[in-house]
Design an enzyme around this catalytic site. Structure first.
Site, mmCIF file in Angstrom:
data_model
loop_
_atom_site.group_PDB
_atom_site.id
_atom_site.type_symbol
_atom_site.label_atom_id
_atom_site.label_comp_id
_atom_site.label_asym_id
_atom_site.label_seq_id
_atom_site.Cartn_x
_atom_site.Cartn_y
_atom_site.Cartn_z
ATOM 1 N N THR A 203 0.818 -1.217 0.000
ATOM 2 C CA THR A 203 0.000 0.000 0.000
ATOM 3 C C THR A 203 0.849 1.263 0.000
ATOM 4 O O THR A 203 1.916 1.310 0.594
ATOM 5 C CB THR A 203 -0.960 0.028 1.214
ATOM 6 O OG1 THR A 203 -1.867 -1.035 1.100
ATOM 7 C CG2 THR A 203 -1.726 1.314 1.347
ATOM 8 N N ARG A 231 -12.665 -9.452 -2.008
ATOM 9 C CA ARG A 231 -12.301 -8.944 -0.670
ATOM 10 C C ARG A 231 -11.948 -7.461 -0.742
ATOM 11 O O ARG A 231 -11.257 -7.015 -1.649
ATOM 12 C CB ARG A 231 -11.112 -9.736 -0.138
ATOM 13 C CG ARG A 231 -10.564 -9.259 1.210
ATOM 14 C CD ARG A 231 -9.391 -8.320 1.066
ATOM 15 N NE ARG A 231 -8.760 -7.999 2.356
ATOM 16 C CZ ARG A 231 -7.855 -7.045 2.525
ATOM 17 N NH1 ARG A 231 -7.459 -6.337 1.493
ATOM 18 N NH2 ARG A 231 -7.353 -6.803 3.686
ATOM 19 N N GLY A 233 -10.297 -4.280 1.457
ATOM 20 C CA GLY A 233 -9.552 -3.906 2.661
ATOM 21 C C GLY A 233 -9.946 -2.517 3.135
ATOM 22 O O GLY A 233 -10.975 -1.964 2.737
ATOM 23 N N GLY A 255 -1.642 -1.620 6.541
ATOM 24 C CA GLY A 255 -1.532 -2.754 7.453
ATOM 25 C C GLY A 255 -2.633 -3.750 7.186
ATOM 26 O O GLY A 255 -3.208 -3.781 6.092
#
Ligand code: ASP
Length: 345
Positions: A203, A231, A233, A255
């Site tokens: 990221t 999915r 995040g 994270g």
């Protein structure tokens, strides 16, 4: 001589701009505020021993040059939104980071990208998730913010919106890197052998305060290696991975996204400042250690407040990060100077 002419021209321009010398003319010169910027290139469990000197030099150079782009824009009076977008575009093109080119692969072996951007002045925002085939997801997110009635687009619809807005397409070959693909193949072997997965994260993110006193934040990612199809995040979720509000702060997180969503990390920092009167660093520490970390998550944030204070906090062993203001600049990767916390004021 040259300096004399520059000084004379500047004085002349000021007279023209502010009407100095005209009796009764109102003059007001807003003292430009200091600017500030912080960026990250992902957090994880890496220490100095995990990166060769050559790799460390490469990360340092990449972080430093992305930071320099933001510094230049802000010092010249560019807006925080412009700086955030420009810096993240640069990092999306840099295959060292898990965003844009070099993004990680899903369990299905494709790259589905997420990005978000937030403007602290207007409290407008834009985000995309699961987007494929566009070179700069952060710019698509900015178009969502600037040119759409909505704030969040997913998958196919995000792609249609990006195409309609004329965003630059990019082929699978552009995003592919051997590094990310071999990580995917390793993860696939582990998954097939039913071994625990060590999700590779990454990221990129940027937060900025401009000379007009406006805050902005943005985050862009490929997510986590071998993430399941569909999915999502924290990175594209406003309030979890990204936040900006001129009253408090701008935040970009990196994270283990599930934990950042569960504890609404970015908005938690804002809330602690707005309702609990906490200072930026205190609020970042609280959100990372007492909330997200307490549930078992790991990662960090970069944040800047309306006064130009910068805070970079992580509970992971490493976080690629860099920061700058007219007071100075820094680049760091490993460890934590004080119990996982790096603070710059
Ligand atoms: N937070 C991102 C996600 O969970 C990954 C990362 O920051 O490394 O998708």
């Amino acid at each position: 001589m040259k300096q004399y002419w520059i000084a004379t021209s500047v004085a002349l321009l000021m007279v023209m701009a502010f009407g100095c010398g005209q009796p009764g003319a109102e003059q007001s010169v807003e003292q430009p505020r200091d600017w500030a910027i912080a960026i990250h290139g992902g957090a994880g469990h890496f220490g100095e021993e995990d990166l060769s000197p050559i790799q460390q030099a490469a990360y340092t150079a990449s972080l430093s040059s992305a930071l320099a782009l933001g510094e230049e824009l802000l010092a010249q009076g560019g807006t925080s939104v412009e700086a955030v977008e420009a810096v993240i575009r640069r990092m999306e093109d840099d295959s060292l980071f898990n965003a844009g080119r070099g993004a990680v692969f899903t369990a299905e072996g494709v790259q589905e990208l997420d990005a978000s951007i937030a403007d602290g002045k207007t409290r407008n925002c834009g985000a995309v998730t699961g987007i494929r085939g566009f070179r700069h997801p952060i710019s698509v997110a900015r178009s969502v913010m600037d040119s759409s009635e909505h704030v969040f687009f997913s998958g196919h619809g995000a792609g249609e919106f990006a195409a309609a807005m004329g965003h630059e397409p990019a082929s699978d070959a552009w995003f592919f890197t051997h590094k990310a693909h071999s990580r995917y193949l390793r993860a696939k072997r582990r998954a097939e052998a039913k071994d625990a997965l060590a999700y590779k994260k990454g990221t990129v993110g940027c937060v900025a305060l401009d000379r007009q006193g406006n805050l902005a934040a943005g985050t862009s990612t490929g997510g986590m290696t071998y993430k399941e199809h569909g999915r999502i995040g924290d990175s594209p979720i406003i309030g979890a991975g990204t936040w900006a509000d001129n009253r408090t702060c701008a935040v970009s997180a990196t994270g283990w996204g599930e934990y950042f969503i569960r504890t609404g990390v970015a908005q938690e920092i804002h809330g602690r400042m707005l309702h609990g009167d906490e200072k930026l660093a205190e609020a970042c520490r609280g959100a990372i250690f007492d909330e997200m970390g307490a549930l078992g998550g790991d990662g960090g944030v970069v944040a800047v407040d309306a006064s130009g204070a910068i805070s970079l906090v992580c509970n992971s062993a490493g976080m690629f990060r860099a920061w700058s203001s007219p007071d100075g600049r820094g680049v760091a990767m490993f460890g934590a100077t004080v119990e996982g916390t790096v603070e710059v004021h």
